[in-house]
Design a protein around this motif. Structure first.
Motif, PDB file in Angstrom:
ATOM      1  N   ALA A 136      82.886   5.815 -16.001  1.00  0.00           N
ATOM      2  CA  ALA A 136      83.585   4.869 -16.839  1.00  0.00           C
ATOM      3  C   ALA A 136      84.280   5.579 -17.987  1.00  0.00           C
ATOM      4  O   ALA A 136      85.401   5.217 -18.350  1.00  0.00           O
ATOM      5  CB  ALA A 136      82.607   3.848 -17.390  1.00  0.00           C
ATOM      6  N   ALA A 137      83.590   6.602 -18.514  1.00  0.00           N
ATOM      7  CA  ALA A 137      84.183   7.372 -19.599  1.00  0.00           C
ATOM      8  C   ALA A 137      85.397   8.132 -19.072  1.00  0.00           C
ATOM      9  O   ALA A 137      86.419   8.264 -19.747  1.00  0.00           O
ATOM     10  CB  ALA A 137      83.141   8.349 -20.173  1.00  0.00           C
ATOM     11  N   GLU A 138      85.263   8.633 -17.816  1.00  0.00           N
ATOM     12  CA  GLU A 138      86.359   9.376 -17.197  1.00  0.00           C
ATOM     13  C   GLU A 138      87.539   8.446 -16.978  1.00  0.00           C
ATOM     14  O   GLU A 138      88.691   8.817 -17.237  1.00  0.00           O
ATOM     15  CB  GLU A 138      85.886   9.936 -15.850  1.00  0.00           C
ATOM     16  CG  GLU A 138      86.842  10.961 -15.295  1.00  0.00           C
ATOM     17  CD  GLU A 138      86.342  11.527 -13.960  1.00  0.00           C
ATOM     18  OE1 GLU A 138      87.240  11.686 -13.121  1.00  0.00           O
ATOM     19  OE2 GLU A 138      85.170  11.794 -13.812  1.00  0.00           O
ATOM     20  N   ALA A 139      87.300   7.251 -16.524  1.00  0.00           N
ATOM     21  CA  ALA A 139      88.359   6.276 -16.296  1.00  0.00           C
ATOM     22  C   ALA A 139      89.021   5.918 -17.617  1.00  0.00           C
ATOM     23  O   ALA A 139      90.254   5.773 -17.700  1.00  0.00           O
ATOM     24  CB  ALA A 139      87.806   5.037 -15.628  1.00  0.00           C
ATOM     25  N   GLY A 140      88.223   5.795 -18.656  1.00  0.00           N
ATOM     26  CA  GLY A 140      88.757   5.483 -19.985  1.00  0.00           C
ATOM     27  C   GLY A 140      89.655   6.621 -20.474  1.00  0.00           C
ATOM     28  O   GLY A 140      90.716   6.396 -21.060  1.00  0.00           O
ATOM     29  N   LEU A 141      89.184   7.874 -20.222  1.00  0.00           N
ATOM     30  CA  LEU A 141      89.978   9.027 -20.644  1.00  0.00           C
ATOM     31  C   LEU A 141      91.276   9.116 -19.853  1.00  0.00           C
ATOM     32  O   LEU A 141      92.332   9.468 -20.397  1.00  0.00           O
ATOM     33  CB  LEU A 141      89.165  10.326 -20.491  1.00  0.00           C
ATOM     34  CG  LEU A 141      88.076  10.544 -21.552  1.00  0.00           C
ATOM     35  CD1 LEU A 141      87.258  11.800 -21.216  1.00  0.00           C
ATOM     36  CD2 LEU A 141      88.651  10.679 -22.945  1.00  0.00           C
ATOM     37  N   ARG A 142      91.164   8.819 -18.514  1.00  0.00           N
ATOM     38  CA  ARG A 142      92.374   8.842 -17.695  1.00  0.00           C
ATOM     39  C   ARG A 142      93.376   7.783 -18.167  1.00  0.00           C
ATOM     40  O   ARG A 142      94.589   8.043 -18.220  1.00  0.00           O
ATOM     41  CB  ARG A 142      92.010   8.598 -16.227  1.00  0.00           C
ATOM     42  CG  ARG A 142      91.585   9.858 -15.576  1.00  0.00           C
ATOM     43  CD  ARG A 142      91.599   9.689 -14.058  1.00  0.00           C
ATOM     44  NE  ARG A 142      90.883  10.840 -13.511  1.00  0.00           N
ATOM     45  CZ  ARG A 142      89.994  10.797 -12.571  1.00  0.00           C
ATOM     46  NH1 ARG A 142      89.714   9.645 -12.022  1.00  0.00           N
ATOM     47  NH2 ARG A 142      89.415  11.884 -12.166  1.00  0.00           N
ATOM     48  N   ALA A 143      92.851   6.614 -18.489  1.00  0.00           N
ATOM     49  CA  ALA A 143      93.711   5.539 -18.967  1.00  0.00           C
ATOM     50  C   ALA A 143      94.361   5.951 -20.288  1.00  0.00           C
ATOM     51  O   ALA A 143      95.564   5.738 -20.525  1.00  0.00           O
ATOM     52  CB  ALA A 143      92.922   4.249 -19.139  1.00  0.00           C
ATOM     53  N   GLU A 144      93.574   6.580 -21.157  1.00  0.00           N
ATOM     54  CA  GLU A 144      94.095   7.036 -22.445  1.00  0.00           C
ATOM     55  C   GLU A 144      95.130   8.135 -22.223  1.00  0.00           C
ATOM     56  O   GLU A 144      96.185   8.158 -22.877  1.00  0.00           O
ATOM     57  CB  GLU A 144      92.945   7.576 -23.322  1.00  0.00           C
ATOM     58  CG  GLU A 144      93.366   7.736 -24.764  1.00  0.00           C
ATOM     59  CD  GLU A 144      92.173   8.178 -25.643  1.00  0.00           C
ATOM     60  OE1 GLU A 144      92.469   8.872 -26.633  1.00  0.00           O
ATOM     61  OE2 GLU A 144      91.033   7.829 -25.360  1.00  0.00           O
ATOM     62  N   ALA A 184      98.245   6.547 -20.981  1.00  0.00           N
ATOM     63  CA  ALA A 184      98.921   5.849 -22.076  1.00  0.00           C
ATOM     64  C   ALA A 184      99.643   6.869 -22.967  1.00  0.00           C
ATOM     65  O   ALA A 184     100.785   6.657 -23.406  1.00  0.00           O
ATOM     66  CB  ALA A 184      97.915   5.026 -22.885  1.00  0.00           C
ATOM     67  N   LEU A 185      98.963   8.004 -23.239  1.00  0.00           N
ATOM     68  CA  LEU A 185      99.572   9.056 -24.065  1.00  0.00           C
ATOM     69  C   LEU A 185     100.787   9.657 -23.347  1.00  0.00           C
ATOM     70  O   LEU A 185     101.801   9.963 -23.986  1.00  0.00           O
ATOM     71  CB  LEU A 185      98.542  10.141 -24.395  1.00  0.00           C
ATOM     72  CG  LEU A 185      97.490   9.751 -25.450  1.00  0.00           C
ATOM     73  CD1 LEU A 185      96.424  10.852 -25.582  1.00  0.00           C
ATOM     74  CD2 LEU A 185      98.133   9.497 -26.806  1.00  0.00           C
ATOM     75  N   ALA A 186     100.684   9.839 -22.022  1.00  0.00           N
ATOM     76  CA  ALA A 186     101.814  10.392 -21.252  1.00  0.00           C
ATOM     77  C   ALA A 186     103.006   9.440 -21.329  1.00  0.00           C
ATOM     78  O   ALA A 186     104.166   9.880 -21.489  1.00  0.00           O
ATOM     79  CB  ALA A 186     101.390  10.627 -19.801  1.00  0.00           C
ATOM     80  N   ARG A 187     102.734   8.109 -21.196  1.00  0.00           N
ATOM     81  CA  ARG A 187     103.827   7.133 -21.304  1.00  0.00           C
ATOM     82  C   ARG A 187     104.445   7.154 -22.709  1.00  0.00           C
ATOM     83  O   ARG A 187     105.650   7.101 -22.870  1.00  0.00           O
ATOM     84  CB  ARG A 187     103.301   5.723 -20.976  1.00  0.00           C
ATOM     85  CG  ARG A 187     103.108   5.446 -19.492  1.00  0.00           C
ATOM     86  CD  ARG A 187     102.886   3.958 -19.204  1.00  0.00           C
ATOM     87  NE  ARG A 187     101.786   3.372 -19.948  1.00  0.00           N
ATOM     88  CZ  ARG A 187     100.493   3.448 -19.557  1.00  0.00           C
ATOM     89  NH1 ARG A 187     100.175   4.088 -18.439  1.00  0.00           N
ATOM     90  NH2 ARG A 187      99.555   2.883 -20.270  1.00  0.00           N
ATOM     91  N   ARG A 188     103.575   7.272 -23.702  1.00  0.00           N
ATOM     92  CA  ARG A 188     104.059   7.309 -25.090  1.00  0.00           C
ATOM     93  C   ARG A 188     104.902   8.564 -25.314  1.00  0.00           C
ATOM     94  O   ARG A 188     105.949   8.512 -25.983  1.00  0.00           O
ATOM     95  CB  ARG A 188     102.856   7.270 -26.036  1.00  0.00           C
ATOM     96  CG  ARG A 188     103.284   7.183 -27.477  1.00  0.00           C
ATOM     97  CD  ARG A 188     102.281   6.382 -28.320  1.00  0.00           C
ATOM     98  NE  ARG A 188     102.823   6.305 -29.668  1.00  0.00           N
ATOM     99  CZ  ARG A 188     102.225   6.755 -30.748  1.00  0.00           C
ATOM    100  NH1 ARG A 188     101.017   7.256 -30.664  1.00  0.00           N
ATOM    101  NH2 ARG A 188     102.807   6.655 -31.910  1.00  0.00           N
TER     102      ARG A 188
END
Length: 157
Positions: free
Chosen positions: A1-9, A12-16
């Protein structure tokens, strides 16, 4: 779950980051467009200043020419006045020479040796002097007329 959260983050950072890169590109394009416009305006201003300088130079030349023509006009008027004065003097001298010749012709001629009475000699000397003066005045008059004509021709050109 932490890994998924980091991937999502991370996603999001890549899109930003992509959004920031896109905005940076737009900003660069806008800066380039503004610089190009400023350069164009600077060259337009320079061209306008050049045209203004050329127009001012033409104005100065036209003013100089007008001044020169006014001076020539003044010279021409002076020459015309001189011509009129000389014409009047020539006419007066011609009349006086004519009167003196008439007076000389009216004198009785002596039958003896060609001895002129003193009055006749004086009249003849006066006539000669007046004829010389008339000739000299006519010569000066023709010189003034020539000068006047050349001034007029120059002014017309």
């Amino acid at each position: 779950a932490a890994e998924a959260g980091l991937r999502a983050e991370a996603a999001a950072l890549a899109r930003r980051l992509q959004e920031l890169e896109r905005r940076h590109e737009k900003t660069c394009e806008e800066v380039f467009r503004v610089q190009r416009q400023a350069l164009f305006m600077k060259s337009e201003r320079q061209a306008a200043e050049d045209r203004l300088g050329a127009a001012q130079k033409q104005l100065e030349q036209a003013q100089d020419e007008a001044r020169r023509l006014r001076e020539l006009h003044g010279h021409a008027e002076d020459a015309a006045r001189l011509v009129r004065d000389r014409d009047r003097k020539i006419t007066e001298l011609s009349k006086e020479v004519f009167r003196l010749k008439e007076a000389l012709n009216a004198l009785p001629e002596s039958g003896g040796p060609p001895q002129s009475p003193p009055n006749t000699a004086a009249l003849q000397a006066r006539i000669r002097a007046l004829e010389e003066k008339l000739e000299e005045t006519e010569t000066r008059h023709s010189k003034v007329v020539t000068l006047y004509r050349s001034h007029l021709l120059y002014a017309v050109q």
